[in-house]
Design a protein around this motif. Structure first.
Motif: not given
Length: 157
Positions: A141-151
């Motif tokens: 997730n960090v390497i691919t910059q997965q966005p957070a907040g919508d889970y």
């Protein structure tokens, strides 16, 4: 923020994620207490700076009845009085297992012995696999910059 990769779009990622989700389910269904699993997953994710996993595990823990006080204190668990001795042992093992490069010796014998006082072999196995699993997922997730907040709780289970 847009992710660098969409893990749900390609066949390679789809196949890999299918197996990762299966591994996650095995851990989730293990005899390691669910609250401990979420606290450990959250702490490993905090150390690794994985926003999407912090989002997920905070919300999953809250949905399962975890208190906001305990969730807010995971980052400072050593000074907090709200964790059991078993949870503290699991959190310390998680930290040393996550910081293997920093610790230059991996998980110490003392930390392992403390965890072994509180967890049987199956639970220890689940704990070690969980720490390893979370470190891998955090890195993806960090390497691919997965966005957070919508889970949404239950989204991946």
């Amino acid at each position: 923020m847009d992710a660098r990769l969409n893990f749900f779009a390609g066949p390679t990622a789809g196949k890999a994620l299918k197996h990762l989700m299966s591994a996650g389910k095995v851990i989730k269904d293990s005899p390691l207490p669910a609250a401990t699993q979420e606290l450990v997953a959250l702490r490993v994710s905090q150390i690794n700076g994985c926003a999407v996993c912090i989002d997920m595990h905070t919300k999953e823990a809250a949905a399962a009845g975890e208190t906001s006080v305990r969730l807010n204190l995971v980052a400072a668990w050593r000074e907090a009085t709200v964790f059991t001795e078993a949870e503290r042992a699991a959190l310390e093992l998680a930290e040393e297992g996550t910081r293997v490069a920093d610790a230059a010796g991996g998980v110490s014998d003392a930390v392992w012995a403390d965890a072994a006082k509180h967890y049987d072999e199956e639970q220890l196995t689940a704990l070690v696999v969980l720490v390893s699993f979370m470190n891998m997922v955090n890195r993806l997730n960090v390497i691919t910059q997965q966005p957070a907040g919508d889970y949404e709780p239950g989204q991946f289970h």
